[in-house]
Scaffold this active site. Structure first.
Site, short mmCIF file in Angstrom:
data_model
loop_
_atom_site.label_atom_id
_atom_site.label_comp_id
_atom_site.label_asym_id
_atom_site.label_seq_id
_atom_site.Cartn_x
_atom_site.Cartn_y
_atom_site.Cartn_z
N ARG A 15 -48.58 84.47 140.61
CA ARG A 15 -49.58 85.33 139.95
C ARG A 15 -49.94 84.78 138.56
O ARG A 15 -51.03 84.26 138.35
CB ARG A 15 -49.05 86.77 139.85
CG ARG A 15 -50.13 87.80 139.52
CD ARG A 15 -50.52 87.87 138.05
NE ARG A 15 -49.38 88.19 137.19
CZ ARG A 15 -49.43 88.14 135.87
NH1 ARG A 15 -50.55 87.79 135.26
NH2 ARG A 15 -48.36 88.41 135.14
N ASP A 16 -49.01 84.84 137.63
CA ASP A 16 -49.32 84.45 136.26
C ASP A 16 -49.73 82.98 136.22
O ASP A 16 -50.63 82.58 135.47
CB ASP A 16 -48.09 84.67 135.37
CG ASP A 16 -48.45 84.85 133.90
OD1 ASP A 16 -49.63 84.71 133.56
OD2 ASP A 16 -47.54 85.13 133.10
N HIS A 209 -43.73 82.59 127.41
CA HIS A 209 -44.55 81.41 127.65
C HIS A 209 -44.09 80.35 126.66
O HIS A 209 -43.70 80.66 125.54
CB HIS A 209 -46.03 81.73 127.44
CG HIS A 209 -46.63 82.51 128.58
ND1 HIS A 209 -47.66 82.02 129.36
CD2 HIS A 209 -46.34 83.73 129.08
CE1 HIS A 209 -47.97 82.92 130.29
NE2 HIS A 209 -47.19 83.97 130.14
N CYS A 240 -52.71 76.22 130.44
CA CYS A 240 -54.15 76.05 130.52
C CYS A 240 -54.45 74.56 130.39
O CYS A 240 -54.15 73.95 129.36
CB CYS A 240 -54.78 76.85 129.40
SG CYS A 240 -56.54 76.69 129.41
N1 COA Z 1 -60.00 95.58 142.38
C1 COA Z 1 -61.20 95.15 142.80
N2 COA Z 1 -62.34 95.41 142.20
C2 COA Z 1 -62.28 96.20 141.11
C3 COA Z 1 -61.06 96.70 140.62
C4 COA Z 1 -59.89 96.34 141.30
N3 COA Z 1 -58.69 96.75 140.89
N4 COA Z 1 -61.31 97.44 139.53
C5 COA Z 1 -62.63 97.43 139.34
N5 COA Z 1 -63.21 96.67 140.29
C6 COA Z 1 -64.64 96.38 140.44
C7 COA Z 1 -65.46 97.62 140.52
O1 COA Z 1 -65.54 98.08 141.85
C8 COA Z 1 -66.78 97.15 140.01
O2 COA Z 1 -67.45 96.41 141.01
P1 COA Z 1 -69.03 96.41 141.13
O3 COA Z 1 -69.53 95.76 139.88
O4 COA Z 1 -69.30 95.59 142.35
O5 COA Z 1 -69.41 97.84 141.24
C9 COA Z 1 -66.39 96.15 138.94
O6 COA Z 1 -65.08 95.74 139.26
C10 COA Z 1 -66.40 96.73 137.54
O7 COA Z 1 -65.62 97.92 137.54
P2 COA Z 1 -65.20 98.67 136.21
O8 COA Z 1 -64.36 99.84 136.56
O9 COA Z 1 -66.42 98.89 135.37
O10 COA Z 1 -64.23 97.64 135.56
P3 COA Z 1 -64.47 96.70 134.31
O11 COA Z 1 -65.60 95.78 134.54
O12 COA Z 1 -64.44 97.52 133.08
O13 COA Z 1 -63.14 95.83 134.39
C11 COA Z 1 -60.84 95.64 135.08
C12 COA Z 1 -61.86 96.40 134.24
C13 COA Z 1 -59.48 96.05 134.59
C14 COA Z 1 -61.00 96.03 136.52
C15 COA Z 1 -61.06 94.12 134.95
O14 COA Z 1 -61.24 93.79 133.60
C16 COA Z 1 -59.93 93.31 135.50
O15 COA Z 1 -59.69 93.32 136.71
N6 COA Z 1 -59.21 92.56 134.66
C17 COA Z 1 -58.10 91.76 135.10
C18 COA Z 1 -57.52 91.03 133.97
C19 COA Z 1 -56.33 90.23 134.37
O16 COA Z 1 -55.89 90.21 135.51
N7 COA Z 1 -55.77 89.52 133.40
C20 COA Z 1 -54.66 88.69 133.60
C21 COA Z 1 -53.38 89.39 133.60
S1 COA Z 1 -52.73 89.70 131.98
ZN ZN Z 2 -47.61 85.71 131.25
#
Ligand code: COA
Ligand code: ZN
Length: 308
Positions: A15-16, A209, A240
């Site tokens: 994952r990470d 890290h 990265c």
């Molecule tokens: N799985 C799949 N799709 C998701 C989701 C999830 N858990 N959560 C939201 N979405 C989709 C929504 O359905 C929406 O889709 P659409 O544009 O087709 O309608 C879109 O994402 C935006 O949804 P929203 O609730 O407005 O989320 P956002 O754009 O504010 O994003 C997160 C918030 C948290 C979902 C997003 O920033 C994210 O997944 N970040 C992951 C960061 C990460 O993994 N970082 C590394 C680890 S530290």
């Molecule tokens: Zn990490």
């Protein structure tokens, strides 16, 4: 100094690590990597994340990874979940364990999940309630716990606040993430010492890290404060590669080798783990930052055990 007899390792490479690879790693290769890791004696593996696939396209195949994986009994497989939608996907995929995450830095949280810390935490309450009702295990990450590239040092009160919220939700384990590689051993000692009395039965993990080369020193400092759970990533995945190679998570094989040489057990077979690290290098098609992978191992007489 009292050292523990054994330490638990949480492998987070799939994952990470893979989430920041420049090239998409095909699903079958991800699954192979996780299955090989499952054969090394590792008991906990974070396999993917159920986040927005547009945010982390490298892990857009999380359903497929979870479905194709032949889960071994006795191993805890977990997945990262950002919101309720993520929990639903994790349940649907048959996961028994999830990891929630929120940054100690407001700016980092806004950039990572597009919401303030308070909003992340309030969303987690319903997730935790539902997950616990279903008998799932929950880990809570404190991301950028030791500093953030936007805000610098994070006040300890902020970490305590997040930890308090996680405890109130009933998470079983908290992992303090040095996401940016800004921790140093003294800081780690102070943080662990400060948090330990608050935790009760909740476990504490450290997630280092090696961005600035302090990873292993931080592990030792945490062990000397009584910590016994560490996150690491096979081959040191998670770095990265652009614009130049930056180290990722501490490498699992480096951690295992160091602990074993210190007489601390991990239950992991280092030779099988080295094979996994070499496999990770093949599927990512690049040199990985893990030290053992580059230098090879030596025995106490200084004889090389393998070619680097
Ligand atoms: N799985 C799949 N799709 C998701 C989701 C999830 N858990 N959560 C939201 N979405 C989709 C929504 O359905 C929406 O889709 P659409 O544009 O087709 O309608 C879109 O994402 C935006 O949804 P929203 O609730 O407005 O989320 P956002 O754009 O504010 O994003 C997160 C918030 C948290 C979902 C997003 O920033 C994210 O997944 N970040 C992951 C960061 C990460 O993994 N970082 C590394 C680890 S530290
Ligand atoms: Zn990490």
């Amino acid at each position: 100094m009292n050292y523990p007899e054994s330490v638990t390792i949480v492998e987070v490479g799939p994952r990470d690590g893979l989430q920041s690879e420049p090239e998409f790693v095909p699903t079958d290769e991800k699954v192979n990597l996780i299955e090989r890791l499952s054969d090394t004696g590792l008991r906990r593996i974070e396999i993917t994340s159920f986040v927005n696939p547009d945010a982390i396209p490298q892990l857009r195949d999380s359903e497929k990874v979870a479905a194709r994986l032949q889960k071994r009994p006795g191993i805890r497989y977990s997945a990262l979940v950002p919101n309720f939608r993520g929990l639903e996907r994790a349940i649907e995929a048959g996961m028994n364990e999830i990891a929630l995450f929120v940054s100690a830095s407001e700016t980092h949280n806004l950039k990572n999940v597009r919401m303030p810390v308070k909003k992340s935490l309030s969303g987690f309450r319903r997730i935790a309630e539902t997950a616990l009702e279903r008998g799932m295990q929950i880990r809570g990450y404190v991301v950028t716990a030791f500093g953030c590239e936007y805000e610098g040092r994070v006040p300890p009160e902020k970490i305590e606040y997040i930890v308090g919220e996680y405890l109130a939700m009933g998470v079983g384990e908290i992992s303090l993430g040095d996401t940016t590689g800004m921790a140093n051993p003294i800081m780690v000692r102070r943080t662990v010492r400060r948090l330990k009395p608050l935790l009760g039965r909740t476990a504490l993990a450290l997630h280092f890290h090696d961005t600035r080369g302090t990873g292993m020193a931080n592990v030792l400092a945490a062990i000397e404060e009584g910590a016994v759970i560490f996150d690491s990533s096979v081959g040191g995945l998670g770095g990265c590669p652009f614009p130049r190679m930056i180290a990722g998570n501490i490498a699992t094989e480096d951690l295992v080798a160091m602990l074993h040489e210190m007489g601390i057990d991990t239950g992991v077979d280092i030779d099988l783990l080295m094979e996994c690290a070499r496999y990770a290098r093949i599927i990512t098609k690049r040199e990985l930052p893990g030290h053992l992978l580059r230098a090879g191992r030596i025995d106490w007489q200084g004889r090389p055990l393998e070619k680097a």
